[in-house]
Scaffold this active site. Structure first.
Site, PDB file in Angstrom:
ATOM      1  CB  CYS A 153     -41.260   4.572   1.355  1.00 19.00           C
ATOM      2  SG  CYS A 153     -39.460   4.181   1.321  1.00 19.00           S
ATOM      3  CG  PHE A 154     -39.033   7.759   6.323  1.00 21.82           C
ATOM      4  CD1 PHE A 154     -37.950   6.937   6.706  1.00 21.82           C
ATOM      5  CD2 PHE A 154     -39.254   9.037   6.975  1.00 21.82           C
ATOM      6  CE1 PHE A 154     -37.310   7.124   7.805  1.00 21.82           C
ATOM      7  CE2 PHE A 154     -38.643   9.279   8.163  1.00 21.82           C
ATOM      8  CZ  PHE A 154     -37.288   8.597   8.564  1.00 21.82           C
TER       9      PHE A 154
ATOM     10  CG  ASN B 186     -34.667   4.219  -2.555  1.00 28.36           C
ATOM     11  OD1 ASN B 186     -33.884   3.542  -1.789  1.00 28.36           O
ATOM     12  ND2 ASN B 186     -34.956   5.427  -2.590  1.00 28.36           N
TER      13      ASN B 186
ATOM     14  CG  HIS C 145     -41.767   4.049  -3.709  1.00 25.48           C
ATOM     15  ND1 HIS C 145     -41.348   5.408  -3.547  1.00 25.48           N
ATOM     16  CD2 HIS C 145     -40.654   3.328  -3.189  1.00 25.48           C
ATOM     17  CE1 HIS C 145     -40.395   5.397  -2.768  1.00 25.48           C
ATOM     18  NE2 HIS C 145     -39.992   4.440  -2.340  1.00 25.48           N
TER      19      HIS C 145
ATOM     20  CD  GLU D 100     -44.315   6.975  -5.070  1.00 26.86           C
ATOM     21  OE1 GLU D 100     -43.037   6.847  -4.821  1.00 26.86           O
ATOM     22  OE2 GLU D 100     -45.104   6.008  -4.655  1.00 26.86           O
TER      23      GLU D 100
END
Length: 376
Positions: free
Chosen positions: A254-255, A296, A348, A350
């Site tokens: 993500c980031f 997200n 993600h 996870e």
């Protein structure tokens, strides 16, 4: 009352704490996993509109939290459960939001709000209840438009751990590798999945130096998910460049994916309304498989202009490929470096919540550390 930045207003009932909150209004499409969503640090300073009409059905519990607190700025739901009904439930969602001081609103047309945000883009919003809702529309709108925007927001320092900590493999699982994980808003399930694969994870604050990373004697380095604009993360990007220079195996989520892109010299940009939910289709170009994934993110990597995403891009660290692509809008969802041991994904793996289609990426990271160790 929900007031959007462009002046559109929705009236409903107070939900959770009573008062005022402001943030970036975004929508999340998951039909389950609201507790994981609300405790995900990546949602810091965001007012989350849940597109599923019924929220709170299964209550809340101590196991499904992804961090130690609720991070969302506000919650917007259509039809909250009157009472939770699940064998794992340990409490009511609204009570939990009230204790956390999170202001929400219920009884609004979340479908209309979602369509509005989809067409107009994510925007600032405010939820006002109790005495705060008695102010004039003009005054409420001024409160919203006076709040910070997400572009240019440096938020990692607001959600990172204050002190380093270690997540060790469970009893009976031998320790095979050590990973230094930079906490940019890390979710609890991420180090747990690494630990289950025999990895001792040193979770470090986002302000950590390269020397502090090396002090953990890592076999690999991990950059987590997190909130904010990646263009503000100059320290983290410089740290990542030193990791690449040292040829330490790297995995980012993500980031962390956006920061790998910036470390390689690629740009980032803000998506109109982002990807949020647990049902986003992504193509893994290395296998040709389509994964249903949890997302997200409001920012994404900008592939070089004029270059197709199925063609490698030249960087100071050698060629890099777009390893994964979103099938809804062709957004870059993953990077794979050719000449240095580094890869990342925008989504993600996870999950928490969401499908487990992409858990193999943790195995891929372990395999990368195995290969690097064998070549040493």
């Amino acid at each position: 009352m929900l007031v959007l930045e462009d002046g559109r207003t929705f009236r409903g009932e107070a939900y959770g704490a009573v008062g005022t909150t402001v943030g970036e209004a975004v929508f999340a499409t998951g039909m389950t996993g609201y507790q994981e969503t609300f405790t995900d640090p990546s949602y810091h300073r965001q007012v989350v509109v849940m597109t599923a009409p019924h929220i709170g059905n299964t209550g809340i519990n101590a196991e499904d939290r992804e961090s130690g607190q609720v991070w969302v700025a506000g919650v917007v739901v259509r039809d909250p459960a009157l009472r939770p009904s699940n064998w794992r439930s340990q409490g009511d969602l609204e009570d939990g939001l009230r204790r956390a001081g999170v202001v929400g609103i219920s009884g609004v047309d979340t479908r209309a709000i979602t369509l509005h945000l989809r067409d107009r883009g994510a925007m600032r919003a405010g939820i006002f209840s109790g005495e705060a809702a008695r102010a004039s529309h003009e005054e409420l709108l001024r409160t919203v438009t006076g709040s910070p925007v997400m572009t240019g927001a440096a938020l990692a320092a607001e959600v990172t751990t204050e002190h380093p900590y270690v997540v060790s493999p469970p009893e009976g699982t031998p320790t095979r590798f050590t990973v230094a994980a930079l906490d940019l808003g890390i979710k609890g399930r991420t180090p747990a999945l690494l630990a289950a694969r025999g990895v001792r994870v040193h979770v470090l604050p986002s302000t950590s130096t390269f020397e502090e990373v090396l002090a953990t004697e890592p076999d690999g380095v991990f950059f987590s998910n997190g909130p904010g604009d990646p263009a503000t993360a100059e320290h983290e990007v410089e740290l990542l460049r030193r990791v690449l220079d040292a040829r330490l195996p790297f995995f980012g989520i993500c980031f962390g994916n956006q920061l790998l892109g910036r470390a390689l010299g690629l740009g980032t940009y803000k998506l109109p309304f982002g990807h949020r939910g647990i049902n986003q289709p992504v193509l893994d170009r290395s296998t040709g498989r389509v994964e249903v994934t949890s997302h997200n993110h409001g920012f994404a990597i900008a592939w070089p202009e004029g270059l197709a995403t199925d063609q490698p891009a030249a960087t100071p660290y050698g060629p890099v490929s777009c390893s994964h692509v979103a099938l809804n809008d062709d957004v870059v969802e993953g990077l794979r470096c050719h000449d240095v041991p580094a890869f990342s994904v925008q989504y993600h793996p996870e999950a928490a919540a969401g499908p487990h289609d992409a858990e193999y990426l943790f195995d891929r990271f372990v395999a990368m550390m195995e290969d690097t160790s064998a070549q040493a």
